[in-house]
Write a protein that holds these residues in place. Sequence first.
Motif, mmCIF file in Angstrom:
data_model
loop_
_atom_site.group_PDB
_atom_site.id
_atom_site.type_symbol
_atom_site.label_atom_id
_atom_site.label_comp_id
_atom_site.label_asym_id
_atom_site.label_seq_id
_atom_site.Cartn_x
_atom_site.Cartn_y
_atom_site.Cartn_z
ATOM 1 N N LEU A 138 0.806 -1.095 0.099
ATOM 2 C CA LEU A 138 -0.149 0.056 0.175
ATOM 3 C C LEU A 138 0.862 1.368 -0.177
ATOM 4 O O LEU A 138 0.700 2.176 -0.678
ATOM 5 N N TYR A 139 2.045 1.146 0.885
ATOM 6 C CA TYR A 139 2.820 2.282 0.873
ATOM 7 C C TYR A 139 3.530 2.552 -0.590
ATOM 8 O O TYR A 139 3.609 3.867 -0.924
ATOM 9 N N ARG A 140 3.672 1.662 -1.332
ATOM 10 C CA ARG A 140 4.337 1.515 -2.729
ATOM 11 C C ARG A 140 3.224 2.380 -3.744
ATOM 12 O O ARG A 140 3.621 3.233 -4.319
ATOM 13 N N TYR A 141 1.918 2.057 -3.452
ATOM 14 C CA TYR A 141 0.944 2.644 -4.149
ATOM 15 C C TYR A 141 1.025 4.078 -3.925
ATOM 16 O O TYR A 141 0.724 4.961 -4.919
ATOM 17 N N CYS A 142 1.190 4.492 -2.669
ATOM 18 C CA CYS A 142 1.016 5.801 -2.149
ATOM 19 C C CYS A 142 2.341 6.573 -2.974
ATOM 20 O O CYS A 142 1.866 7.617 -3.120
ATOM 21 N N GLU A 143 3.477 5.949 -2.891
ATOM 22 C CA GLU A 143 4.379 6.571 -3.603
ATOM 23 C C GLU A 143 4.181 6.911 -5.069
ATOM 24 O O GLU A 143 4.662 8.051 -5.516
ATOM 25 N N ILE A 144 3.599 5.954 -5.513
ATOM 26 C CA ILE A 144 3.001 6.243 -6.953
ATOM 27 C C ILE A 144 2.065 7.344 -6.983
ATOM 28 O O ILE A 144 2.176 8.197 -8.059
ATOM 29 N N ALA A 145 1.277 7.446 -6.245
ATOM 30 C CA ALA A 145 0.081 8.437 -6.246
ATOM 31 C C ALA A 145 0.675 9.773 -5.970
ATOM 32 O O ALA A 145 0.784 10.788 -6.651
ATOM 33 N N ARG A 146 1.867 10.044 -5.113
ATOM 34 C CA ARG A 146 2.788 11.029 -4.798
ATOM 35 C C ARG A 146 3.368 11.434 -6.068
ATOM 36 O O ARG A 146 3.671 12.758 -6.176
ATOM 37 N N GLU A 147 4.057 10.760 -6.650
ATOM 38 C CA GLU A 147 4.799 10.959 -8.049
ATOM 39 C C GLU A 147 3.558 11.499 -9.002
ATOM 40 O O GLU A 147 4.118 12.797 -9.775
ATOM 41 N N ILE A 148 2.402 11.070 -9.043
ATOM 42 C CA ILE A 148 1.671 11.487 -10.208
ATOM 43 C C ILE A 148 1.040 12.971 -9.632
ATOM 44 O O ILE A 148 0.804 13.788 -10.445
ATOM 45 N N LEU A 149 0.715 12.948 -8.401
ATOM 46 C CA LEU A 149 0.001 14.190 -7.852
ATOM 47 C C LEU A 149 1.074 15.465 -7.532
ATOM 48 O O LEU A 149 1.482 15.705 -6.377
ATOM 49 N N THR A 150 1.469 16.005 -8.642
ATOM 50 C CA THR A 150 2.394 17.242 -8.341
ATOM 51 C C THR A 150 1.854 18.421 -9.397
ATOM 52 O O THR A 150 0.847 18.172 -9.979
ATOM 53 N N GLY A 151 2.527 19.554 -9.206
ATOM 54 C CA GLY A 151 2.031 20.712 -10.151
ATOM 55 C C GLY A 151 0.316 20.994 -9.695
ATOM 56 O O GLY A 151 0.394 21.390 -8.518
ATOM 57 N N GLU A 152 -0.338 21.051 -10.622
ATOM 58 C CA GLU A 152 -1.642 21.473 -10.219
ATOM 59 C C GLU A 152 -2.434 20.552 -9.416
ATOM 60 O O GLU A 152 -3.228 21.254 -8.841
ATOM 61 N N HIS A 153 -2.067 19.340 -9.524
ATOM 62 C CA HIS A 153 -2.878 18.566 -8.901
ATOM 63 C C HIS A 153 -1.776 18.079 -7.383
ATOM 64 O O HIS A 153 -1.977 16.931 -6.809
ATOM 65 N N GLY A 154 -1.086 19.103 -7.039
ATOM 66 C CA GLY A 154 -0.104 18.456 -6.005
ATOM 67 C C GLY A 154 -0.766 18.923 -4.612
ATOM 68 O O GLY A 154 -0.778 19.919 -3.861
ATOM 69 N N VAL A 155 -1.335 17.727 -4.277
ATOM 70 C CA VAL A 155 -2.062 17.610 -2.925
ATOM 71 C C VAL A 155 -1.393 17.705 -1.839
ATOM 72 O O VAL A 155 0.074 17.325 -2.109
ATOM 73 N N GLY A 156 -1.805 18.101 -0.624
ATOM 74 C CA GLY A 156 -0.859 18.112 0.596
ATOM 75 C C GLY A 156 -0.433 16.882 1.059
ATOM 76 O O GLY A 156 1.166 16.822 1.518
ATOM 77 N N ARG A 157 -1.139 15.835 1.126
ATOM 78 C CA ARG A 157 -0.853 14.663 1.572
ATOM 79 C C ARG A 157 -1.519 13.449 0.672
ATOM 80 O O ARG A 157 -2.632 13.500 0.373
ATOM 81 N N VAL A 158 -0.776 12.487 0.565
ATOM 82 C CA VAL A 158 -1.383 11.188 0.068
ATOM 83 C C VAL A 158 -1.232 10.196 1.392
ATOM 84 O O VAL A 158 -0.261 10.289 1.814
ATOM 85 N N ILE A 159 -2.407 9.560 1.711
ATOM 86 C CA ILE A 159 -2.144 8.842 2.996
ATOM 87 C C ILE A 159 -2.736 7.474 2.807
ATOM 88 O O ILE A 159 -3.821 7.154 2.050
ATOM 89 N N ALA A 160 -1.966 6.577 3.326
ATOM 90 C CA ALA A 160 -2.283 5.014 3.228
ATOM 91 C C ALA A 160 -3.101 4.903 4.404
ATOM 92 O O ALA A 160 -2.827 5.304 5.576
ATOM 93 N N ARG A 161 -4.265 4.187 4.255
ATOM 94 C CA ARG A 161 -5.085 3.864 5.286
ATOM 95 C C ARG A 161 -5.469 2.467 5.243
ATOM 96 O O ARG A 161 -6.719 2.190 5.041
ATOM 97 N N PRO A 162 -4.715 1.750 5.882
ATOM 98 C CA PRO A 162 -4.877 0.117 5.829
ATOM 99 C C PRO A 162 -5.984 -0.101 6.796
ATOM 100 O O PRO A 162 -6.017 0.567 7.930
ATOM 101 N N PHE A 163 -6.670 -1.258 6.739
ATOM 102 C CA PHE A 163 -7.834 -1.555 7.568
ATOM 103 C C PHE A 163 -7.758 -3.186 7.469
ATOM 104 O O PHE A 163 -7.053 -3.930 6.941
ATOM 105 N N GLU A 164 -8.539 -3.742 8.793
ATOM 106 C CA GLU A 164 -8.536 -4.979 8.941
ATOM 107 C C GLU A 164 -9.886 -5.541 9.709
ATOM 108 O O GLU A 164 -10.745 -4.663 9.549
#
Length: 392
Positions: free
Chosen positions: A173-199
């Motif tokens: 899940l953290y790897r997916y977040c890192e991918i999202a972080r790479e995508i979300l820059t510039g115009e779409h540079g959100v403050g945080r990408v957050i991993a939310r695991p559940f069980e």
Amino acid sequence: MLERIKRVFLIVLDSVGIGEEPDAADYGDVGSHTLRACYNTGKLKLPNLQKLGLYNIEGIGCGQAVKNPLGACARMREASAGKDTTIGHWEIAGIISPKPLPVYPNGFPPEVLAAFEQRTGRKVLCNKPYSGTQVILDYGKEHEQTGALIVYTSADSVFQIAAHERLVPPKELYRYCEIAREILTGEHGVGRVIARPFEGEYPNYRRTANRHDFSLKPPGNTFLDDLQAARLATVSVGKIVDIFAGKGISESVRTVSNDDGMQKTLAYAKKDFNGLCFVNLVDFDMVYGHRNDVAGYTQALNRADEQLGALIGLLGDNDVLMITADHGCDPSTESTDHSREYTPWLIYGKRIQAGLNLKTRPTFADIGKTAAALLGVEAHISGTSHAGELLV
């Protein structure tokens, strides 16, 4: 020249605002006052904060001022546009943001999701603003059946990804977040990408403690960078390290609750170091503010006040304690969002001018500028240092 301070403990009571700012109407926050909402329960008991001067702050609008406060105080106005955690903390550290970070009340645009799905190899569910607990109840079963990731946002500038730990281990899940972080820059540079695991099993899902934030890097120099350049410690307790994407942090420890955060801060107070211990107590915001739990918020403040009393008892002659917030999140209003509010600034130490009232300051950045100056460092950031007035 006065001998510099050895250690500064800077504690952010996440979301403990003290009344609407003049532009609150622009944010839909007229009438918001997080502290007063708790005070009005009749159960708020903050003897330590009161003695330091909490209710002596200009325009506080609740509580009883004390005749001889032990600390100095000020009311802080946010100069940045926005009312979120990232921008608030960045401003405390010296960066004023003229534009708010992007938010997505209608979900993320197709091009963002298409890039995310292509790079992760997984489809996306939801893509709406949602409560973090409700979203796993509504989409968790489909997620388990299809393997698609639950992507959602909130009123904050966040891209959140929820996944069951049995299906998607936290590291993946953290790897997916890192991918999202790479995508979300510039115009779409959100403050945080957050991993939310559940069980758990449907419908009794529960979020785990393996949350992890992947923040946008601060766009400029902060007082943390200047302190680190001066070879002083910059210790993060809680999510500070995430908010600054690790930039300017020399040492960090994660926390699972306010109690845990204060216990770890107390442990640092017993250590010998030179520099800054920067603490975030997130439960006020995450557990109580966003859930409109006035009673819980009040109890959490009472507990934090008790622990602050213990911290004060551990401070040495050359230590300074600063207490502030990053925005509001009034639990008594209809909204579950952050609120555009002034924040408190309390400064205490054996060498701090007791009773000094700095009135209303025009930017949170005065905090970082002053903390650095007390530690003997000139920070190349926005804001005004009040170290000269404060030190005795």
